[in-house]
Design a protein around this motif. Structure first.
Motif, PDB file in Angstrom:
ATOM      1  N   HIS A 193      32.214  24.054  52.528  1.00 33.09           N
ATOM      2  CA  HIS A 193      33.250  23.684  52.328  1.00 33.09           C
ATOM      3  C   HIS A 193      34.265  24.633  51.360  1.00 33.09           C
ATOM      4  O   HIS A 193      34.876  24.929  51.229  1.00 33.09           O
ATOM      5  N   SER A 194      33.031  24.721  50.051  1.00 32.43           N
ATOM      6  CA  SER A 194      33.240  25.086  48.864  1.00 32.43           C
ATOM      7  C   SER A 194      33.704  26.766  48.965  1.00 32.43           C
ATOM      8  O   SER A 194      34.212  27.042  48.788  1.00 32.43           O
ATOM      9  N   SER A 195      32.723  27.513  49.953  1.00 29.87           N
ATOM     10  CA  SER A 195      32.483  28.569  50.091  1.00 29.87           C
ATOM     11  C   SER A 195      33.789  28.536  51.105  1.00 29.87           C
ATOM     12  O   SER A 195      34.612  29.710  50.543  1.00 29.87           O
ATOM     13  N   LEU A 196      34.251  28.413  51.988  1.00 31.57           N
ATOM     14  CA  LEU A 196      35.405  28.503  52.947  1.00 31.57           C
ATOM     15  C   LEU A 196      37.143  28.556  51.639  1.00 31.57           C
ATOM     16  O   LEU A 196      37.463  29.132  51.977  1.00 31.57           O
ATOM     17  N   CYS A 197      36.690  27.374  50.901  1.00 31.60           N
ATOM     18  CA  CYS A 197      37.627  27.595  49.980  1.00 31.60           C
ATOM     19  C   CYS A 197      37.781  28.558  49.434  1.00 31.60           C
ATOM     20  O   CYS A 197      39.504  29.160  48.864  1.00 31.60           O
ATOM     21  N   LEU A 198      37.042  29.091  48.339  1.00 30.36           N
ATOM     22  CA  LEU A 198      37.121  30.012  47.169  1.00 30.36           C
ATOM     23  C   LEU A 198      37.393  30.618  48.180  1.00 30.36           C
ATOM     24  O   LEU A 198      38.154  31.766  47.632  1.00 30.36           O
ATOM     25  N   ARG A 199      36.851  31.317  49.289  1.00 31.09           N
ATOM     26  CA  ARG A 199      37.087  32.873  49.755  1.00 31.09           C
ATOM     27  C   ARG A 199      38.674  32.901  50.758  1.00 31.09           C
ATOM     28  O   ARG A 199      39.115  34.002  50.178  1.00 31.09           O
ATOM     29  N   ALA A 200      39.126  32.070  51.001  1.00 37.70           N
ATOM     30  CA  ALA A 200      40.351  31.643  51.777  1.00 37.70           C
ATOM     31  C   ALA A 200      41.104  31.793  50.681  1.00 37.70           C
ATOM     32  O   ALA A 200      42.005  32.501  50.645  1.00 37.70           O
ATOM     33  N   ALA A 201      41.305  31.619  48.820  1.00 41.86           N
ATOM     34  CA  ALA A 201      42.295  31.499  47.826  1.00 41.86           C
ATOM     35  C   ALA A 201      41.613  32.603  47.553  1.00 41.86           C
ATOM     36  O   ALA A 201      42.736  33.238  47.102  1.00 41.86           O
ATOM     37  N   ALA A 202      40.681  33.526  47.478  1.00 45.39           N
ATOM     38  CA  ALA A 202      40.860  34.781  46.661  1.00 45.39           C
ATOM     39  C   ALA A 202      40.924  36.073  47.424  1.00 45.39           C
ATOM     40  O   ALA A 202      41.906  36.426  47.244  1.00 45.39           O
ATOM     41  N   LEU A 203      41.074  35.397  49.051  1.00 47.18           N
ATOM     42  CA  LEU A 203      41.118  36.576  50.071  1.00 47.18           C
ATOM     43  C   LEU A 203      42.838  36.717  50.396  1.00 47.18           C
ATOM     44  O   LEU A 203      43.394  37.147  50.999  1.00 47.18           O
ATOM     45  N   ASN A 204      43.819  34.907  50.055  1.00 49.07           N
ATOM     46  CA  ASN A 204      45.138  35.508  50.625  1.00 49.07           C
ATOM     47  C   ASN A 204      44.448  35.125  51.864  1.00 49.07           C
ATOM     48  O   ASN A 204      45.798  35.315  52.479  1.00 49.07           O
ATOM     49  N   GLN A 205      44.463  34.876  52.570  1.00 49.99           N
ATOM     50  CA  GLN A 205      43.627  33.734  53.843  1.00 49.99           C
ATOM     51  C   GLN A 205      44.207  32.457  53.824  1.00 49.99           C
ATOM     52  O   GLN A 205      44.703  31.731  53.300  1.00 49.99           O
ATOM     53  N   PRO A 206      44.291  31.899  54.724  1.00 45.86           N
ATOM     54  CA  PRO A 206      45.518  30.638  55.404  1.00 45.86           C
ATOM     55  C   PRO A 206      43.728  29.606  55.134  1.00 45.86           C
ATOM     56  O   PRO A 206      42.517  29.822  55.311  1.00 45.86           O
ATOM     57  N   PHE A 207      44.786  28.744  53.896  1.00 48.48           N
ATOM     58  CA  PHE A 207      43.765  27.993  53.048  1.00 48.48           C
ATOM     59  C   PHE A 207      42.877  26.625  54.133  1.00 48.48           C
ATOM     60  O   PHE A 207      44.286  25.615  54.229  1.00 48.48           O
ATOM     61  N   PRO A 208      41.811  26.742  54.037  1.00 50.76           N
ATOM     62  CA  PRO A 208      41.270  24.934  54.674  1.00 50.76           C
ATOM     63  C   PRO A 208      41.859  24.064  53.983  1.00 50.76           C
ATOM     64  O   PRO A 208      40.784  23.711  53.587  1.00 50.76           O
ATOM     65  N   TRP A 209      42.699  23.803  53.892  1.00 55.65           N
ATOM     66  CA  TRP A 209      43.062  21.902  53.273  1.00 55.65           C
ATOM     67  C   TRP A 209      41.736  21.053  53.684  1.00 55.65           C
ATOM     68  O   TRP A 209      41.609  20.402  53.356  1.00 55.65           O
ATOM     69  N   THR A 210      41.132  21.142  55.349  1.00 55.41           N
ATOM     70  CA  THR A 210      39.849  20.284  55.845  1.00 55.41           C
ATOM     71  C   THR A 210      39.153  20.167  54.784  1.00 55.41           C
ATOM     72  O   THR A 210      38.220  19.380  54.476  1.00 55.41           O
ATOM     73  N   SER A 211      38.957  21.425  54.663  1.00 55.23           N
ATOM     74  CA  SER A 211      37.974  21.168  53.683  1.00 55.23           C
ATOM     75  C   SER A 211      37.751  20.842  52.577  1.00 55.23           C
ATOM     76  O   SER A 211      36.975  20.943  51.470  1.00 55.23           O
TER      77      SER A 211
END
Length: 247
Positions: free
Chosen positions: A205-223
């Motif tokens: 979940h940390s990887s998903l959140c950091l990756r989405a925020a860094a690459l301007n992708q849809p943010f995984p709020w569940t994670s």
């Protein structure tokens, strides 16, 4: 939680770290930089994944990995040595300091180390890929990652009966997360029960959140919520374990 109690516990560890800052930065950056060059710059130079180059994809995962290792070791290893070698931790149990202050004080040095290591690695990574978005969601996700693994480090150190127990915990818990939590590959490539199992790991979940925020992708709020739950879970478990030790 007594404010001065918290600062007193943290201050002693900060002074030790300040004297060893240069050596700490050098040793803590070796592994992530090797991962960066071996996977991102070497093997994955011509690969695209999830709409980004593999280099851009893997950097947030390595940041999450760096935060995990630095925070866990920074909080857990220090506390383990204080408890089982120097026996200085017993002195904290004898003074009127709240359990919450004691756990927070010991965990915050891990958070500080995790942030220092992650930001130092990020500075190196930006030289190779200066396209990252370092917005509030990225920074909050990074802090929560450091918090969760610092509390996990405190919990492991409180449960450990020997120095070998900490090594065993790292081998059985942290090492599998290093390679299975979506750090170096996309979870979309995994299916079935294995994918569900990977979502149990906090580093996923940390990887998903950091990756989405860094690459301007849809943010995984569940994670993001799951990371918060892990923070409170590890904090509550640490407090309960410390109260058992104090009795």
């Amino acid at each position: 939680m007594g404010k001065m109690d918290f600062y007193t516990i943290l201050w002693a560890d900060l002074m030790i770290m300040r004297r060893r800052m240069t050596r700490y930065l050098v040793t803590t950056l070796v592994s992530p930089i090797l991962y960066l060059f071996a996977f991102g710059w070497g093997l994955g130079r011509d690969i695209s994944i999830e709409g980004a180059s593999y280099l851009d994809f893997v950097i947030p995962g390595i940041i999450a990995l760096t935060a995990m290792n630095s925070s866990f070791v920074g909080a857990g290893a220090r506390l383990n040595v204080d408890r089982l070698f120097f026996r200085s931790f017993d002195e904290f149990l004898m003074v009127p300091i709240s359990t919450l202050s004691l756990v927070f004080g010991k965990a915050m040095i891990g958070v500080f180390r995790g942030l220092v290591s992650s930001i130092a690695f990020l500075a190196v990574a930006l030289l190779l890929s200066p396209t990252f978005s370092l917005g509030p969601l990225f920074l909050v996700s990074l802090v929560l990652t450091c918090l969760s693994f610092s509390f996990l480090g405190v919990l492991a150190a409180l449960l450990a009966k020997s120095h070998e127990d900490m090594n065993t915990f790292s081998s059985l818990i942290l090492l599998p997360m290093t390679f299975l939590a979506g750090t170096f590959f996309s979870l979309s490539q995994v299916s079935g029960a294995l994918k569900l199992g990977l979502y149990v790991l906090p580093l996923t979940h940390s990887s998903l959140c950091l990756r989405a925020a860094a690459l301007n992708q849809p943010f995984p709020w569940t994670s993001f919520v799951v990371i918060c739950l892990f923070v409170f879970l590890f904090l509550a478990a640490s407090i309960a374990t410390l109260r058992q030790i104090s009795e």
